[in-house]
Design an enzyme around this catalytic site. Structure first.
Site, short mmCIF file in Angstrom:
data_model
loop_
_atom_site.label_atom_id
_atom_site.label_comp_id
_atom_site.label_asym_id
_atom_site.label_seq_id
_atom_site.Cartn_x
_atom_site.Cartn_y
_atom_site.Cartn_z
N GLU A 35 -0.66 -6.25 22.36
CA GLU A 35 0.08 -5.12 22.95
C GLU A 35 -0.84 -4.28 23.84
O GLU A 35 -2.05 -4.25 23.59
CB GLU A 35 0.71 -4.27 21.83
N ILE B 91 5.93 -3.50 11.08
CA ILE B 91 5.37 -2.20 11.51
C ILE B 91 3.87 -2.15 11.19
O ILE B 91 3.29 -1.07 11.16
CB ILE B 91 6.09 -1.00 10.85
N ALA B 92 3.27 -3.32 10.91
CA ALA B 92 1.87 -3.34 10.47
C ALA B 92 0.94 -3.38 11.69
O ALA B 92 0.50 -2.34 12.18
CB ALA B 92 1.64 -4.50 9.54
N ARG B 93 0.66 -4.55 12.17
CA ARG B 93 -0.19 -4.75 13.34
C ARG B 93 0.22 -6.06 13.99
O ARG B 93 0.59 -7.01 13.29
CB ARG B 93 -1.67 -4.90 12.94
N GLY C 253 0.85 -1.20 0.00
CA GLY C 253 0.00 0.00 0.00
C GLY C 253 0.88 1.24 0.00
O GLY C 253 2.02 1.21 -0.44
N HIS D 34 5.18 0.64 19.45
CA HIS D 34 4.17 1.12 18.49
C HIS D 34 4.32 2.63 18.25
O HIS D 34 3.38 3.41 18.54
CB HIS D 34 2.75 0.77 18.97
N ARG E 9 -2.06 -8.35 -2.51
CA ARG E 9 -3.25 -8.93 -3.14
C ARG E 9 -3.39 -8.43 -4.57
O ARG E 9 -3.59 -9.18 -5.50
CB ARG E 9 -4.50 -8.52 -2.35
N ILE F 95 2.33 2.90 2.47
CA ILE F 95 3.55 2.86 3.29
C ILE F 95 4.54 1.87 2.68
O ILE F 95 5.75 2.15 2.62
CB ILE F 95 3.20 2.50 4.75
C1 GLV Z 1 -0.92 3.18 13.70
O1 GLV Z 1 -0.61 2.05 13.91
C2 GLV Z 1 -1.96 3.57 12.79
O2 GLV Z 1 -2.71 2.70 12.31
O3 GLV Z 1 -2.08 4.78 12.53
#
Ligand code: GLV
Length: 331
Positions: A268, A237-239, A155, A286, A178, A157
């Site tokens: 978290e 760095i996603a989730r 995407g 985060h 995808r 980022i």
């Molecule tokens: C941070 O993790 C966001 O989704 O902005």
């Protein structure tokens, strides 16, 4: 009477001030953690809610707060919000895309570099007073320049990270997503679309930027880690939940992969104890989007959305980054 809004967590005073120009505002300046029942209690009579990525918005909450018209988040990820349930109840939801892209990509790149070059390990070693001599292999890690960057989730980022890798560091860029990018964008980024298996097998540095959804739950688990090079690094760095943290801790302990950089965690702010025990992981709380200008821009974008969604301000009825703008047409 002015509509009432609730600000669920502490945020920049100037952002709350802008809300006060239009609404009666209850804010959480003490930054207390309101659990679900408390959040629902405070939402009674409120038309708008300002959230971060940490408040759970589910069908039960919506059923308990029938006056709620708009929920505006300062996060880009919105896996904490049941969007179909909001749409079904005519509640407008917005997130905060774009304003955080470059800052988050900077951080993803920094975390990947810190991981590859063993910066946290080196600092812990120095601070503990164990550094007594220079050695040829002291915290020798992996190169970034000229290596193969793997981007999982291409995407906004992901593309910003790919651009840094290709143009700034001469990396070969592979990605899996995808949907495939247009040939134009692929060639500008110098990025090649590959299967997930190829991405795992060929990447020297894999960066995870795919949004969390039930479909991406544990997209990286033991079988995927087993495909990676033993010299590879993984940066998330996603989730939390996209990576199986228990499997990752085991892979790091077994040196299945060389190292990991993690800014997000399953459950978290709790962190899997296995990750705290291994040295070859860089852990951050985060903070990928946390530059002051970007966090301020995210908060103000949520405010713009809330003001417009509740029919006030110059963009009344046109919240700039609504996720379900169709609900406005039904009003
Ligand atoms: C941070 O993790 C966001 O989704 O902005």
């Amino acid at each position: 009477m002015r509509p009432k809004v609730l600000v669920a967590r502490a945020v920049f005073a100037d952002a709350v001030e802008r809300l006060r120009e239009h609404f009666e505002v209850e804010s959480n300046d003490a930054d207390e953690i309101w659990h679900q029942a408390e959040l629902i209690r405070r939402l009674q009579g409120k038309a708008g809610l300002f959230i971060t990525g940490t408040q759970l918005i589910d069908a039960d909450l919506l059923a308990s707060c029938p006056l709620l018209r708009a929920i505006c988040s300062m996060a880009v990820g919105y896996n904490n919000v049941d969007l179909p349930a909001c749409t079904a109840r005519g509640v407008l939801v917005s997130n905060a895309p774009d304003v955080l892209t470059e800052t988050t990509a900077d951080f993803g790149f920094a975390l990947m570099m810190a991981t590859a070059r063993r910066i946290s390990e080196g600092e812990r070693f120095l601070r503990s007073g164990r550094w007594v001599k220079w050695s040829y292999d002291l915290f020798a890690g992996a190169d970034i320049h000229g290596a193969t960057l793997g981007v999982f989730g291409m995407g906004r980022i992901g593309q910003a990270i790919a651009r840094r890798g290709a143009l700034g560091f001469g990396m070969r860029v592979l990605y899996h997503n995808r949907s495939r990018l247009s040939p134009d964008i692929e060639s500008t980024l110098g990025a090649t679309h590959v299967t997930k298996q190829q991405l795992l097998r060929d990447s020297d540095h894999l960066v995870i930027v795919v949004p969390y959804s039930p479909a991406s739950h544990h997209a990286i688990g033991a079988p995927e880690l087993a495909l990676m090079k033993p010299t590879a690094t993984l940066t998330n760095i996603a989730r939390g939940g996209v990576v199986d943290d228990a499997a990752l801790a085991q892979a790091l302990r077994d040196k299945r992969i060389a190292a990991a950089g993690l800014d997000v965690f399953e459950g978290e702010p709790a962190v899997h104890p296995g990750l705290l025990e291994v040295p070859n992981v860089v852990l951050t709380p985060h903070i990928a989007s946390a530059s002051i200008p970007t966090r301020r821009a995210m908060a103000h974008l949520a405010v713009d959305n809330l003001i417009a969604a509740l029919g006030a301000g110059p963009s009344a009825g046109r919240p700039p980054t609504a996720l379900n703008p169709e609900v406005l047409a039904q009003r």
